[in-house]
Write a protein that holds these residues in place. Sequence first.
Motif, short mmCIF file in Angstrom:
data_model
loop_
_atom_site.label_atom_id
_atom_site.label_comp_id
_atom_site.label_asym_id
_atom_site.label_seq_id
_atom_site.Cartn_x
_atom_site.Cartn_y
_atom_site.Cartn_z
N LYS A 135 -2.99 -6.91 -27.48
CA LYS A 135 -2.03 -7.73 -27.09
C LYS A 135 -2.32 -9.26 -27.22
CE LYS A 135 -1.47 -5.91 -23.03
NZ LYS A 135 -2.66 -5.49 -22.82
N SER A 136 -3.50 -9.84 -26.39
CA SER A 136 -3.84 -11.18 -26.58
C SER A 136 -4.25 -11.68 -28.03
CB SER A 136 -5.00 -11.37 -25.52
OG SER A 136 -4.62 -11.20 -24.32
N THR A 137 -4.99 -10.69 -28.83
CA THR A 137 -5.37 -10.93 -30.14
C THR A 137 -4.17 -11.14 -30.86
OG1 THR A 137 -7.36 -9.65 -29.70
CG2 THR A 137 -6.63 -10.29 -31.87
N LEU A 138 -3.23 -10.26 -30.68
CA LEU A 138 -1.92 -10.70 -31.58
C LEU A 138 -1.36 -12.04 -31.13
CD1 LEU A 138 0.24 -9.80 -33.47
CD2 LEU A 138 1.52 -8.72 -31.27
N LEU A 139 -1.16 -12.38 -30.06
CA LEU A 139 -0.84 -13.68 -29.71
C LEU A 139 -1.63 -14.90 -30.30
CD1 LEU A 139 0.64 -14.19 -25.96
CD2 LEU A 139 1.69 -13.48 -28.16
N PHE A 176 -1.54 -19.32 -20.80
CA PHE A 176 -2.28 -18.24 -20.62
C PHE A 176 -2.30 -17.89 -18.98
CE2 PHE A 176 -3.84 -21.31 -23.88
CZ PHE A 176 -4.40 -20.40 -24.92
N GLN A 177 -3.28 -16.66 -18.91
CA GLN A 177 -3.35 -16.32 -17.59
C GLN A 177 -4.04 -17.28 -16.55
OE1 GLN A 177 -4.93 -12.45 -17.48
NE2 GLN A 177 -5.68 -12.58 -15.54
N GLN A 178 -5.05 -17.91 -17.16
CA GLN A 178 -5.72 -19.24 -16.43
C GLN A 178 -5.01 -20.40 -17.00
OE1 GLN A 178 -7.50 -18.45 -14.15
NE2 GLN A 178 -7.93 -16.31 -14.61
N PHE A 179 -4.70 -21.26 -15.85
CA PHE A 179 -3.66 -22.40 -16.13
C PHE A 179 -4.19 -23.31 -17.09
CE2 PHE A 179 -3.71 -21.08 -11.67
CZ PHE A 179 -3.10 -19.85 -11.83
N ASN A 180 -5.67 -23.60 -16.93
CA ASN A 180 -6.43 -24.65 -17.62
C ASN A 180 -5.97 -26.17 -17.33
OD1 ASN A 180 -8.04 -22.36 -18.87
ND2 ASN A 180 -6.40 -22.02 -20.32
N LEU A 181 -5.38 -26.39 -16.16
CA LEU A 181 -5.02 -27.93 -16.00
C LEU A 181 -6.32 -28.83 -15.93
CD1 LEU A 181 -2.31 -27.40 -13.36
CD2 LEU A 181 -2.10 -27.55 -16.00
N PHE A 182 -6.19 -29.72 -16.19
CA PHE A 182 -7.36 -30.98 -16.30
C PHE A 182 -7.34 -31.28 -14.71
CE2 PHE A 182 -5.83 -32.25 -20.32
CZ PHE A 182 -7.23 -31.59 -21.28
N PHE A 235 3.39 -16.46 -24.18
CA PHE A 235 2.69 -16.29 -22.75
C PHE A 235 1.96 -15.16 -22.78
CE2 PHE A 235 7.00 -18.42 -22.40
CZ PHE A 235 6.84 -19.46 -21.27
N ASP A 236 0.55 -15.35 -22.39
CA ASP A 236 -0.14 -14.24 -22.19
C ASP A 236 -0.60 -13.94 -20.74
OD1 ASP A 236 -2.04 -12.30 -22.43
OD2 ASP A 236 -3.55 -13.36 -23.94
N GLU A 237 0.26 -12.88 -20.41
CA GLU A 237 0.14 -12.60 -18.74
C GLU A 237 -0.01 -13.67 -17.92
OE1 GLU A 237 -2.51 -9.44 -17.69
OE2 GLU A 237 -2.88 -8.63 -19.79
N PRO A 238 1.13 -14.24 -17.85
CA PRO A 238 1.32 -15.80 -17.14
C PRO A 238 1.26 -15.57 -15.77
CG PRO A 238 3.33 -15.29 -18.06
CD PRO A 238 2.57 -14.42 -18.71
N THR A 239 1.53 -14.36 -15.31
CA THR A 239 1.55 -14.33 -13.82
C THR A 239 0.34 -13.47 -13.13
OG1 THR A 239 3.01 -12.22 -13.78
CG2 THR A 239 4.17 -14.64 -13.68
N SER A 240 -0.43 -13.10 -14.19
CA SER A 240 -1.42 -11.96 -13.71
C SER A 240 -2.54 -12.27 -12.80
CB SER A 240 -2.24 -11.21 -14.93
OG SER A 240 -1.24 -10.52 -15.54
N ALA A 241 -2.68 -13.60 -12.75
CA ALA A 241 -3.94 -14.32 -11.85
C ALA A 241 -2.98 -14.82 -10.54
CB ALA A 241 -4.54 -15.37 -12.64
N LEU A 242 -2.04 -14.47 -10.15
CA LEU A 242 -1.26 -15.09 -9.30
C LEU A 242 -1.26 -14.13 -8.04
CD1 LEU A 242 1.85 -16.78 -10.95
CD2 LEU A 242 -0.44 -17.81 -9.99
N ASP A 243 -1.24 -14.56 -6.74
CA ASP A 243 -0.89 -13.88 -5.62
C ASP A 243 0.66 -13.17 -5.73
OD1 ASP A 243 -3.31 -14.24 -4.35
OD2 ASP A 243 -2.89 -16.04 -3.33
N VAL A 278 6.21 -12.68 -24.98
CA VAL A 278 5.51 -12.79 -23.65
C VAL A 278 4.85 -11.24 -23.49
CG1 VAL A 278 5.94 -12.74 -21.18
CG2 VAL A 278 7.74 -13.96 -22.86
N VAL A 279 3.52 -11.55 -23.27
CA VAL A 279 2.71 -10.23 -22.84
C VAL A 279 2.80 -10.22 -21.30
CG1 VAL A 279 0.36 -9.25 -22.93
CG2 VAL A 279 1.19 -10.51 -24.88
N THR A 280 3.18 -9.14 -20.95
CA THR A 280 3.23 -8.99 -19.25
C THR A 280 3.21 -7.50 -18.82
OG1 THR A 280 4.59 -9.80 -17.50
CG2 THR A 280 5.83 -8.93 -19.53
N HIS A 281 3.01 -7.27 -17.42
CA HIS A 281 3.06 -6.24 -16.77
C HIS A 281 4.10 -6.25 -16.06
CE1 HIS A 281 -0.87 -4.65 -18.57
NE2 HIS A 281 -1.53 -6.06 -18.20
N GLU A 282 5.10 -7.01 -15.87
CA GLU A 282 6.16 -7.26 -15.08
C GLU A 282 7.35 -6.46 -15.84
OE1 GLU A 282 6.49 -8.56 -12.07
OE2 GLU A 282 4.13 -9.23 -12.22
#
Length: 244
Positions: free
Chosen positions: A44-48, A87-93, A164-172, A195-199
């Motif tokens: 899935k991620s490779t496709l995106l 991405f799953q990780q937000f990667n903000l500065f 979107f690659d699992e945008p909520t997977s790292a969240l509580d 959107v790649v998601t498990h939701e």
Amino acid sequence: MSRPEIQVKDLRKSFGDNEVLRGIDLEIGSGEVVCVIGPSGSGKSTLLRCVNLLEEPTGGRVLVGGTEVTDPDVDIDAVRRRIGMVFQQFNLFPHLSVTENLTLPQRRVLGRDKAEAAKVAAENLARVGLSEKADAYPASLSGGQQQRVAIARALAMGPEVMLFDEPTSALDPELVGDVLAVMRRLANEGMTMMVVTHEMTFAREVADRVVFMDAGVIVEDGTPEQVIGNPGNERTRHFLSRLL
Ligand code: ADP
Ligand code: MG
């Protein structure tokens, strides 16, 4: 279907002798929301990442807005400007404020002046409901707020398509809803989204289509009701039964 915004034709990707995408065909219309589901490692991620050329496909073609992004002569930077990615990780500065996180790429990549970039930043922070955090630093925000800033940062570039690659997977769990609400609003505004998601609730309620991938191929592609509600394929049924 409306005008195709994303076209993927017999897409193949190998890492060494590991063939991860084994002939993917997919069309996403303008304004369409497609959720991609499937087990870990199914590609899935490779496709995106192949759609915006973070990975170079081994074979096949990808077109975005009619431009062949897999054409060796394409201006990759110009293509990427049309595609937002979250991405799953937000990667903000971490050392920049929320507003600066939004203005920096606009200024560097799009050459917008300071005032214009600040105006667009403010508009997009409002869009994700975080105007009051404009001067905050990422570390002071919850994960859900950081992810909404990451979405606003992508939107500030004016993309035609959002990936979107699992945008909520790292969240509580209690922070997932706010991020999904922002994505739902974006979908309702007519954004083309992959959107790649498990939701599964999100997929059922927001997606126009759901694609189930397994072992580098698309096993099912249909409405949420078809793919999640009444899967025809044994692999899809098995995957969904393990999520419940
Ligand atoms: P998913 O997102 O569905 O979990 P991925 O697309 O991340 O699947 O990965 C699919 C397969 O490709 C996995 O076997 C993974 O190990 C492999 N893979 C992904 N990225 C790389 C890479 N950069 N180098 C080598 N193998 C990779
Ligand atoms: Mg993945």
